[in-house]
Write an enzyme that holds these catalytic residues in place. Structure first.
Site, PDB file in Angstrom:
ATOM      1  N   ASP A 149      -1.856   4.930   4.658  1.00 45.56           N
ATOM      2  CA  ASP A 149      -2.876   5.759   5.286  1.00 45.56           C
ATOM      3  C   ASP A 149      -2.626   7.256   5.129  1.00 45.56           C
ATOM      4  OD1 ASP A 149      -5.156   6.219   6.683  1.00 45.56           O
ATOM      5  OD2 ASP A 149      -4.635   4.932   8.355  1.00 45.56           O
ATOM      6  N   ASP A 191      -8.077   9.980   7.555  1.00 42.24           N
ATOM      7  CA  ASP A 191      -8.493   9.350   8.805  1.00 42.24           C
ATOM      8  C   ASP A 191      -9.832   9.895   9.285  1.00 42.24           C
ATOM      9  OD1 ASP A 191      -6.268   7.545   9.463  1.00 42.24           O
ATOM     10  OD2 ASP A 191      -5.092   9.392   9.530  1.00 42.24           O
ATOM     11  N   SER A 198      -4.090  -1.681 -10.118  1.00 46.39           N
ATOM     12  CA  SER A 198      -3.041  -1.509 -11.119  1.00 46.39           C
ATOM     13  C   SER A 198      -1.895  -2.457 -10.841  1.00 46.39           C
ATOM     14  CB  SER A 198      -2.477  -0.075 -11.115  1.00 46.39           C
ATOM     15  OG  SER A 198      -3.471   0.872 -11.392  1.00 46.39           O
TER      16      SER A 198
END
Length: 731
Positions: free
Chosen positions: A270, A273, A200
């Site tokens: 992040d 994980d 985007s």
């Protein structure tokens, strides 16, 4: 805590409820709801839903989604329920298993019961709108779902397997019948697929940069075509939102209201994980090491049904999880678990709704500060003249010394998350001095155009994993030049023809050819064409054809040199162009690859001199029909994002075609001016209708290609003045 027998009973009850037919009393009640909702379709076929209550607006929104995309809405529900194999067969079993490892119907029912009453009403209306469409359109035969339940919309936050840094093959091998949960299983590699994933662009301009002296916002998602609609929903409870919801959802994900607007580009910040678990087997049970002791691995049996011929068969899996999350793979004698945000479903649904009703920066930030959104950034503008950019939303605190792109050691608490960053602690900008902000699936470090060395020094690297995409380079180039900008100026900038990716990589090819002791004379013409190129794309540009096809062939070479198994994060940074390079490719290989491009063009077209618009086409076949070189289509100057085209357009050859046809890229695009009276312009891929017989099937194609957008009809008097059809659901 519910017992196992209670969960089984709840699951059986939910499937019985789903299969129930509607009573005459229910149908009467749904008809009454429908009479409280008015749908106005304007001259472009864009639906505007008006209702007394927020719930009524949701009822109308879902009814309208079903009018154009019933099959896709149902498919979304089937996928969300983890029941794709009941329709698609055994090959979809592992997609269903992935979903059921995170949520099932009994858990969703519990979430619905825990939701605040205002949110329950919206969930009820969600189900009612779809159910009423099915009742009033008996000719539409569902593939599976006979009755939608309100809790189904709360099955809304299963992490995407493709965005979790593992490959589907790894997951299948771990839980497949041949793996037998072997502790020595080593997975394969992620597929070296050069296709560019969704992305985007989001821009915000401050009043200092605009002619109107109002803030402006560019909403420009790049995604698979025909997976969203353009819609306005209005209620007398303060709702007045316009934009693009994902099909099967009732929030406007990218959009605006009268006071503020929001854009959510994909982020690599992040929020999920992987952990390696040291697993041992004792007396038929599995245990994993943690802080020097053994903990039992939790196990759950999940039974899934799948279609085989005319039969409905079942298969039972035993799935595993540690305190980090479900086991999803194995590598080097260790199991791999995936940790992500726990149970955000209620808060995530509420956050997106409250965002739609925010009237100022304080209210918008309050909705975002629940911090339950993963994988998305936030670009913002409002009537008060504020612009903002937050990189990520849910971001856990963790040890910055570790490489979080790859699995970390799960046997110690040193790798545990240590809380969640507050919204104001994320990398962000609010009203920067330069007067504009941009994010094009790129690093925030260049969000205002110049490298932010302070942010680079003070923020941990796992907050800043995104590279600088060619689209971001192009955005900085055009935004730096915008002064006294109008809506049309911003649209023109968003369709700028400069290709930063071409300027990044083509000079290396020209140097490689010049360095060869005896270069092929057959390539002299193509090389001269590239040498004369000004890095501008156009439908008549042969250089754009040569460069785009050549750079596209560099992508798998980049993927092949990554450490195996490489992660989706690394793959995405290459396929979107951010970390794509040709520096490691020998001059001989670079020239050899150009020779391959030339040979393929000559084979398919009889010449290498193929203008980009002859190769790169837009075609909208009816749903389920194939692309064809024999059917009408349009040429486009836009290129894939890895070349730097701001209005990204990813086209591919289809079976039996030589030309390439668009599949992903610009979808719903809008530019909004937040003055006392809101003004905006928008475009939607192809048109608002899915019916090939409708004038709205392709009436936006020329505007989509040329960057001539339609005026947004936001105020009711303007909508009614341009109304094409006014009706109640079920009419």
């Amino acid at each position: 805590m519910k017992t196992f027998s209670t969960l089984v009973c709840l699951t059986l009850l939910c499937f019985r409820l789903e299969a129930q037919s509607f009573s005459s009393q229910e149908i009467s009640a749904l008809k009454k709801q429908a009479r409280q909702v008015t749908i106005v379709k304007d001259k472009w076929g864009i639906p505007h839903v008006y209702a007394k209550t927020d719930a009524g607006a949701v009822f109308g929104m879902m009814y309208v989604q079903c009018e154009e995309f019933f099959e896709k809405v149902e498919s979304t529900l089937i996928s969300r329920l983890g029941r794709q194999a009941e329709v698609e067969g055994e090959a979809a079993l592992y997609k269903d298993l992935w979903t059921r490892m995170y949520i099932d119907s009994s858990k969703a029912i519990g979430l619905y019961e825990q939701s605040p009453r205002w949110l329950q009403k919206l969930c009820d209306a969600y189900a009612d709108g779809i159910n009423f469409y099915m009742i009033s359109h008996p000719e539409k035969k569902p593939k599976l779902i006979q009755r939608v339940q309100p809790w189904m919309v709360l099955m809304n936050n299963v992490p995407a397997l493709a965005g979790s840094n593992i490959d589907e093959d790894e997951f299948v091998k771990f839980y497949g019948k041949d793996a037998r949960l072997s502790l020595s299983y080593r997975p394969g590699y992620l597929a070296e697929d050069p296709r560019e994933p969704a992305g985007s662009n989001g821009w915000a301009l401050s009043p200092a940069r605009t002619q109107s002296k109002n803030a402006m916002l560019l909403i420009n998602p790049h995604s698979e075509f025909y997976g969203r609609i353009e819609i306005q929903v209005v209620s007398k409870q303060g709702l007045n939102a316009y934009g693009a919801p994902f099909l099967g959802q009732f929030n406007i994900f990218q959009g605006f209201n009268e006071y503020c607007g929001w854009m959510h580009p994909v982020s690599l910040s992040d929020a999920k994980d992987l952990y390696t678990e040291q697993v041992e087997q004792q007396d038929g049970r599995y245990f994993y090491r943690y802080n020097g002791s053994l903990r039992p691995v939790d196990s759950t049996r999940i039974t899934l049904q799948y279609k085989k011929g005319n039969e409905l068969l079942s298969k039972t899996f035993t799935t595993y999880r540690t305190h980090h999350g479900p086991v999803v793979s194995a590598y080097d004698k260790k199991w791999i678990t995936l940790k992500t945000l726990d149970d955000p479903n209620i808060d995530l649904l509420a956050m997106h709704w409250q965002k739609m009703k925010a009237r100022n920066l304080k209210e918008f930030k309050a909705s975002m500060d629940t911090r339950v959104m993963t994988g998305s950034n936030v670009i913002y503008a409002d009537r008060a003249g504020n612009i903002g950019y937050w990189h990520g939303n849910f971001v856990p605190q963790k040890d910055p010394a570790l490489d979080w792109k790859r699995a970390v050691d799960g046997s110690t608490d040193a790798t545990e998350w240590k809380g969640t960053y507050a919204l104001d602690d994320l990398p962000h900008y609010l009203n920067p001095a330069n007067g504009w902000l941009q994010n094009c699936n790129s690093t925030i470090l260049y969000g205002t155009g110049t490298f932010d060395s302070t942010m680079y020094r003070t923020k941990p690297t796992y907050m800043l994993p995104d590279g600088q995409t060619p689209r971001a380079d192009g955005a900085i180039r055009v935004l730096s030049q915008l002064q006294n900008a109008t809506l049309d100026d911003v649209i023109a900038a968003a369709h700028d023809k400069y290709l930063a990716g071409g300027e990044r990589h083509v000079p290396a090819l020209l140097a490689a050819y010049a360095a060869l002791p005896s270069p092929s004379t057959h390539l002299a013409g193509p090389i001269q064409t590239l040498r004369a190129w000004n890095y501008q794309t156009d439908t008549g540009s042969v250089a754009t054809t040569l460069a785009t096809l050549w750079v596209e062939k560099m992508i798998p070479l980049n993927l092949a040199r990554l450490q195996k198994p490489y992660t989706n994060e690394e793959r995405y940074s290459i396929t979107n162009g951010a970390k794509l390079t040709v520096d490691f490719v020998t001059p001989e290989k670079q020239v050899e690859t150009l020779a391959q491009v030339v040979a393929e063009l000559e084979k398919n077209f009889g010449t290498w001199q193929v203008p980009w618009g002859q190769l790169n086409r837009f075609q909208r076949p009816a749903e389920g029909e194939p692309f064809s070189d024999d059917k009408p289509s349009w040429g486009l100057p836009a290129t894939p994002g890895f070349m730097g085209s701001l209005n990204a357009y990813v086209s591919r050859p289809a079976p039996g075609t030589h030309r390439r046809y668009g599949a992903t890229g610009n979808t719903f695009v809008a530019v909004v001016d937040f003055g006392k009276k809101l003004r905006g312009k928008s475009i939607l891929t192809g048109g608002a209708s899915t019916d090939p017989a409708s004038p709205h099937f392709t009436d936006q194609v020329e505007g989509y290609i040329q960057g001539t957008y339609k005026d947004i009809l936001f105020y009711k008097k303007d909508v009614l003045r341009n109304a094409e059809k006014t009706y109640h659901p079920g009419d």
